[in-house]
Structure formats: structure tokens, C-alpha cells
Design an enzyme around this catalytic site. Structure first.
Site, PDB file in Angstrom:
ATOM      1  N   SER A 189     -13.141  -0.786  -3.719  1.00 11.17           N
ATOM      2  CA  SER A 189     -13.221  -2.159  -3.225  1.00 11.17           C
ATOM      3  C   SER A 189     -14.101  -2.163  -1.980  1.00 11.17           C
ATOM      4  O   SER A 189     -14.654  -1.132  -1.592  1.00 11.17           O
ATOM      5  CB  SER A 189     -11.832  -2.705  -2.873  1.00 11.17           C
ATOM      6  OG  SER A 189     -11.362  -2.120  -1.672  1.00 11.17           O
ATOM      7  N   TYR A 233      -2.432  -0.629  10.544  1.00  7.95           N
ATOM      8  CA  TYR A 233      -2.389  -0.976   9.118  1.00  7.95           C
ATOM      9  C   TYR A 233      -1.077  -0.495   8.499  1.00  7.95           C
ATOM     10  O   TYR A 233      -0.408  -1.252   7.793  1.00  7.95           O
ATOM     11  CB  TYR A 233      -3.577  -0.339   8.407  1.00  7.95           C
ATOM     12  CG  TYR A 233      -3.655  -0.641   6.931  1.00  7.95           C
ATOM     13  CD1 TYR A 233      -4.054  -1.896   6.475  1.00  7.95           C
ATOM     14  CD2 TYR A 233      -3.352   0.327   5.983  1.00  7.95           C
ATOM     15  CE1 TYR A 233      -4.138  -2.182   5.122  1.00  7.95           C
ATOM     16  CE2 TYR A 233      -3.434   0.050   4.630  1.00  7.95           C
ATOM     17  CZ  TYR A 233      -3.823  -1.196   4.194  1.00  7.95           C
ATOM     18  OH  TYR A 233      -3.905  -1.472   2.851  1.00  7.95           O
ATOM     19  N   SER A 259       0.855  -1.187   0.000  1.00  8.64           N
ATOM     20  CA  SER A 259       0.000   0.000   0.000  1.00  8.64           C
ATOM     21  C   SER A 259       0.889   1.234   0.000  1.00  8.64           C
ATOM     22  O   SER A 259       2.062   1.165   0.392  1.00  8.64           O
ATOM     23  CB  SER A 259      -0.894   0.010   1.242  1.00  8.64           C
ATOM     24  OG  SER A 259      -1.539   1.254   1.408  1.00  8.64           O
ATOM     25  N   LYS A 295       2.020  -2.773   6.802  1.00 10.75           N
ATOM     26  CA  LYS A 295       2.507  -2.570   5.437  1.00 10.75           C
ATOM     27  C   LYS A 295       3.974  -2.151   5.421  1.00 10.75           C
ATOM     28  O   LYS A 295       4.730  -2.547   4.531  1.00 10.75           O
ATOM     29  CB  LYS A 295       1.637  -1.528   4.720  1.00 10.75           C
ATOM     30  CG  LYS A 295       0.196  -1.973   4.513  1.00 10.75           C
ATOM     31  CD  LYS A 295       0.099  -3.255   3.696  1.00 10.75           C
ATOM     32  CE  LYS A 295      -1.344  -3.638   3.390  1.00 10.75           C
ATOM     33  NZ  LYS A 295      -1.457  -4.848   2.554  1.00 10.75           N
TER      34      LYS A 295
END
Length: 237
Positions: A144, A108, A95, A112
Site C-alpha cells: 500500500s 502507531y 494491525s 492500535k
């Protein structure tokens, strides 16, 4: 266009990235069916929307278990096979959050960043295998359902408002650019529209300015979050 694929050309297996003990068997099932694995695409993970001060630590454990440990576990068995063949491609969907930091996504971003560090290091261990490619894909916001499934302050809570996604990159364009990157063995591909892509370059080449800008944008993003508005500026994909 009529596909030339037969039933023997397709194998679909259920897989749980957090059940690491099952990964070897899944890999062996694929090898038994096809005889080889040319490409592994690591594309499993969950994002996050919560402030660190409000978030239980078990959420961070779950994020790392899924996004990081699950990915490298699956990679390990497949890589052993590729080393035996001396060829293959390992593609990991990271990401832009693996390059920069952003509020409401501390766990998160950490997962990553971990993937970026791991695969950049792994690449240096494979210099004797020039035909094994380690490819990292770093998308910005993409259309998404990832927002509907984000981690929040605790494992039992889901997000109430996933927001509008019309501003995000269409899924098919992201997939096409990913395939172009894989076909050309691009070590790291940033797949994003502006202004998100511009922020990536700022973070990479002028970090002091990036910190200043992120503080300004982050303050507004946190205010929107607390007001129940899903902010999209520099949001994880």
C-alpha cells in the site's frame, strides 16, 4: 462480469476522520440515501517511523486523534443506528501492531492497542444485540502507500525512502481474507504471512521470548533506520 449496480446504489462522500463534528452529518447522508447501514469498515489511519526520543508530542496527539478518536467517533453514530435495527457489522482495520510492540512505531502501536482495547470492551457492552458483530482485522505488512504517508519526528516532515514492497502481502489477498473474516463474523483476524505471523503467535503465547527476539530485531531495525534503510521486519502494515 457486468455489474447490476445502478447510480443509486453508489454514494461517495468526502470524510475527514479528524473533523469529528462532521461525522453525524455524513452518517445521516448515508442513511437518507440508503435507508440503512449494514456494515461499517473503519480503515482510516497513518503509521509512524520515528524514535520516541526524537519525536514531538504533537505527533502523538495527531496519531491518536486520527487513528483512535476519529475511528470511535464515526463508530458511535453508526452504532446507534445498528442498535435501533438490532443488527449490523462494525469492522475495524487494526494491525498486528495492536498485538505486539515494535521500535519506530510507539505512537502507531499505541493507537492500535487503543482500538483493540476499545472494541474488545465495546463487544462486551453489546451482549443484548447478538446480531451486531464487532470484528477486528489485524494485517501484517501489506502492499500500500501507507509508508509514503507515515508520521515522522514532526508533523511537517515526510519520509524520504519508502523502501521496496515486493515482500509484502498483495493488497487483493488482504482484501479477500478480510471479506472472508467479515462474512464469517470472526472476532479478530490476523492477516499476515510468515515470519510476521509467527512473531504474533510468539508475542501472544510466549511473551518473554517475544521480548528477547524483538530486542534483537529492533536493534538492527533502528540501525537501518538511522542509516536511511527502510527495515521491513515486523513493520506495521
Amino acid at each position: 462480469e457486468i455489474s447490476s449496480l445502478s447510480e443509486n446504489d453508489i454514494l461517495v462522500l468526502r470524510l475527514d476522520l479528524t473533523d469529528r463534528s462532521s461525522h453525524e452529518a455524513a452518517t445521516n447522508s448515508v442513511l437518507k440515501h440508503f435507508g440503512k447501514i449494514d456494515v461499517l469498515v473503519n480503515n482510516g489511519g497513518r503509521s509512524q517511523r520515528s524514535l520516541f526520543v526524537d519525536t514531538n508530542l504533537d505527533v502523538y496527539s495527531a496519531i491518536m486523534e486520527l487513528n483512535y478518536l476519529g475511528t470511535i467517533s464515526l463508530t458511535k453514530g453508526v452504532l446507534n443506528h445498528m442498535i435501533q435495527r438490532k443488527k449490523g457489522k462494525i469492522v475495524t482495520v487494526s494491525s498486528v501492531m495492536g498485538i505486539m510492540g515494535a521500535p519506530l512505531a510507539t505512537g502507531y502501536c499505541a493507537s492500535k492497542h487503543a482500538l483493540q482495547g476499545f472494541f474488545n470492551s465495546l463487544r462486551t457492552e453489546l451482549t443484548d444485540y447478538p446480531e451486531i458483530s464487532i470484528i477486528q482485522i489485524c494485517p501484517g505488512p501489506v502492499q500500500s502507500q501507507i509508508i509514503q504517508n507515515v508520521f515522522t519526528e514532526n508533523l511537517a516532515k515526510s519520509i524520504e525512502n519508502s523502501g521496496d514492497q515486493s515482500h509484502k502481502m498483495p493488497t487483493d489477498r488482504c482484501a479477500r481474507l478480510t471479506l472472508v473474516s467479515v462474512a464469517n463474523d470472526v472476532k479478530e483476524a490476523w492477516i499476515s504471512d510468515h515470519p510476521y505471523l509467527a512473531v504474533c503467535y510468539l508475542w501472544q503465547y510466549a511473551p518473554t521470548w517475544a521480548w528477547w527476539l524483538m530486542n534483537r530485531m529492533g536493534k538492527r531495525r533502528i540501525q537501518n533506520f538511522k542509516s536511511g534503510i527502510v527495515s521491513v521486519l515486523c513493520a506495521p502494515p
